[in-house]
Design a protein around this motif. Structure first.
Motif, short mmCIF file in Angstrom:
data_model
loop_
_atom_site.label_atom_id
_atom_site.label_comp_id
_atom_site.label_asym_id
_atom_site.label_seq_id
_atom_site.Cartn_x
_atom_site.Cartn_y
_atom_site.Cartn_z
N LEU A 173 -0.71 18.70 -1.42
CA LEU A 173 -1.90 18.63 -2.07
C LEU A 173 -2.97 17.90 -1.36
CD1 LEU A 173 -0.26 17.72 -5.75
CD2 LEU A 173 -0.97 20.20 -4.70
N ASN A 174 -4.29 18.25 -1.83
CA ASN A 174 -5.25 17.39 -1.17
C ASN A 174 -5.81 16.27 -1.95
OD1 ASN A 174 -6.90 18.67 -2.97
ND2 ASN A 174 -7.43 20.26 -1.65
N ARG A 175 -5.31 16.25 -3.21
CA ARG A 175 -5.60 14.90 -4.05
C ARG A 175 -4.56 14.08 -3.97
NH1 ARG A 175 -8.00 15.44 -10.10
NH2 ARG A 175 -9.48 16.50 -8.86
N LEU A 176 -4.68 12.64 -3.34
CA LEU A 176 -3.63 11.81 -3.07
C LEU A 176 -3.91 10.62 -4.21
CD1 LEU A 176 -3.30 11.81 0.62
CD2 LEU A 176 -2.08 13.30 -1.05
N PHE A 177 -2.76 9.89 -4.25
CA PHE A 177 -3.17 8.55 -5.10
C PHE A 177 -2.62 7.33 -4.35
CE2 PHE A 177 -2.27 11.75 -8.01
CZ PHE A 177 -3.35 11.74 -8.93
N LEU A 178 -3.56 6.53 -4.25
CA LEU A 178 -3.31 5.12 -3.28
C LEU A 178 -3.08 4.14 -4.32
CD1 LEU A 178 -3.99 3.79 -0.61
CD2 LEU A 178 -6.20 3.36 -1.16
N THR A 179 -1.75 3.53 -4.12
CA THR A 179 -1.58 2.27 -5.14
C THR A 179 -1.51 1.24 -4.15
OG1 THR A 179 -0.05 4.09 -6.22
CG2 THR A 179 0.38 1.57 -6.62
N LEU A 180 -2.05 0.22 -4.89
CA LEU A 180 -2.16 -1.17 -4.19
C LEU A 180 -1.50 -2.24 -5.31
CD1 LEU A 180 -5.78 -0.77 -2.97
CD2 LEU A 180 -3.73 -0.69 -1.73
N ALA A 181 -0.46 -2.90 -4.87
CA ALA A 181 0.41 -3.90 -5.74
C ALA A 181 0.56 -5.10 -5.13
CB ALA A 181 1.58 -3.00 -6.28
N ILE A 190 0.71 -1.31 -0.08
CA ILE A 190 -0.06 0.12 0.07
C ILE A 190 0.85 1.11 0.01
CG2 ILE A 190 -1.81 1.21 1.27
CD1 ILE A 190 -2.21 -1.39 2.61
N ARG A 191 0.77 2.02 -1.05
CA ARG A 191 1.54 3.34 -1.08
C ARG A 191 0.48 4.53 -1.20
NH1 ARG A 191 5.22 3.28 -5.82
NH2 ARG A 191 3.69 4.92 -6.26
N VAL A 192 0.61 5.49 -0.43
CA VAL A 192 0.01 6.73 -0.62
C VAL A 192 0.86 8.09 -1.11
CG1 VAL A 192 -1.69 8.59 0.40
CG2 VAL A 192 -1.59 6.25 0.88
N SER A 193 0.77 8.54 -2.14
CA SER A 193 1.90 9.67 -2.67
C SER A 193 0.70 10.62 -3.42
CB SER A 193 2.52 8.89 -3.81
OG SER A 193 3.16 9.77 -4.40
N GLU A 194 1.56 11.93 -3.54
CA GLU A 194 0.88 13.05 -4.09
C GLU A 194 1.79 13.23 -5.42
OE1 GLU A 194 3.51 16.27 -1.62
OE2 GLU A 194 0.98 16.69 -1.95
N GLY A 195 2.71 12.48 -5.66
CA GLY A 195 3.69 12.75 -6.73
C GLY A 195 5.06 12.97 -6.18
N HIS A 196 5.11 13.63 -4.88
CA HIS A 196 6.37 13.99 -4.48
C HIS A 196 6.59 13.15 -3.05
CE1 HIS A 196 4.77 17.75 -5.96
NE2 HIS A 196 5.83 17.98 -6.40
N ASP A 197 5.95 13.23 -2.05
CA ASP A 197 6.23 12.49 -0.72
C ASP A 197 5.28 11.38 -0.85
OD1 ASP A 197 8.30 13.97 0.41
OD2 ASP A 197 6.52 15.51 0.72
N VAL A 199 -3.14 -1.34 -8.61
CA VAL A 199 -4.56 -0.52 -8.83
C VAL A 199 -3.91 0.81 -8.18
CG1 VAL A 199 -6.84 -0.32 -8.24
CG2 VAL A 199 -6.22 -2.61 -8.62
N VAL A 200 -4.45 1.96 -8.91
CA VAL A 200 -4.22 3.16 -8.57
C VAL A 200 -5.40 3.87 -8.34
CG1 VAL A 200 -3.05 5.53 -9.03
CG2 VAL A 200 -1.86 3.35 -9.31
N ILE A 201 -5.66 4.62 -7.12
CA ILE A 201 -7.06 4.92 -6.93
C ILE A 201 -6.81 6.60 -6.44
CG2 ILE A 201 -9.26 4.69 -5.51
CD1 ILE A 201 -8.33 1.85 -5.16
N PRO A 202 -7.33 7.41 -7.13
CA PRO A 202 -7.17 8.86 -6.53
C PRO A 202 -8.30 9.11 -5.34
CG PRO A 202 -8.60 8.89 -8.53
CD PRO A 202 -8.01 7.50 -8.23
#
Length: 162
Positions: free
Chosen positions: A72-80, A35-42, A91-94
């Motif tokens: 940012l307030n929009r994050l991307f949750l990546t499940l792999a 499980i990864r949560v990212s905004e594109g930076h951190d 799967v990437v879920i905004p």
């Protein structure tokens, strides 16, 4: 063994808090889902165990300990799939991050727009201030402009714990 992922929570553009709950169905044999949560930076990362022989429901979560980490307030949750198959599904879920939208974020409540409503009027009624930005940000997936809302539209009103 490959993991088959059917993510049921969160859904795209769900409004989430500092603990993001994840649930769905998976098939695997002693699989691990990263499980990864990212905004594109951190980013923050964690994992949960999924699967067995056959389809199995799973649930897990990831905690975001420093809610100010993200800009940012929009994050991307990546499940792999981390079961050793580098071509396994991911799967990437905004998602929309409530703690960046409203200080002390503790959830949201639905509000049905009435004739004559504006975001400013709704903010005044809900928060005692004309600052509609938290409402606009929490509904950015359905609102293209703060000046365009319509009767019958259901908006999410962020609430805080403080």
């Amino acid at each position: 063994m490959t993991v088959t992922l059917d993510i049921q929570q969160p859904q795209p553009f769900d409004l989430v808090g500092s603990r993001i709950l994840i649930a769905g169905n998976a098939t695997a044999f002693e699989g691990t889902l990263s499980i990864r949560v990212s905004e594109g930076h951190d980013e923050y990362a964690s994992f949960t165990q999924v699967g067995s022989l056959g389809l199995k429901q799973f649930q897990g979560y990831i905690d975001i300990p420093d809610t100010n980490q993200f800009q940012l307030n929009r994050l991307f949750l990546t499940l792999a799939d981390d079961t050793g198959n580098e071509n396994g599904p991911s799967v990437v879920i905004p998602v929309l991050f409530g703690p960046r939208i409203l200080a002390g974020y503790g959830g949201w409540q639905p509000y049905t727009v009435k004739s004559g409503d504006t975001l400013t009027k709704i903010a005044q009624d809900q928060y005692g201030t004309s600052d509609y930005q938290p409402i606009f940000d929490a509904n950015q997936h359905i609102l293209s402009s703060p000046n365009v809302i319509f009767p019958g539209q259901v908006l999410r009103i962020p609430r805080n714990d403080i």
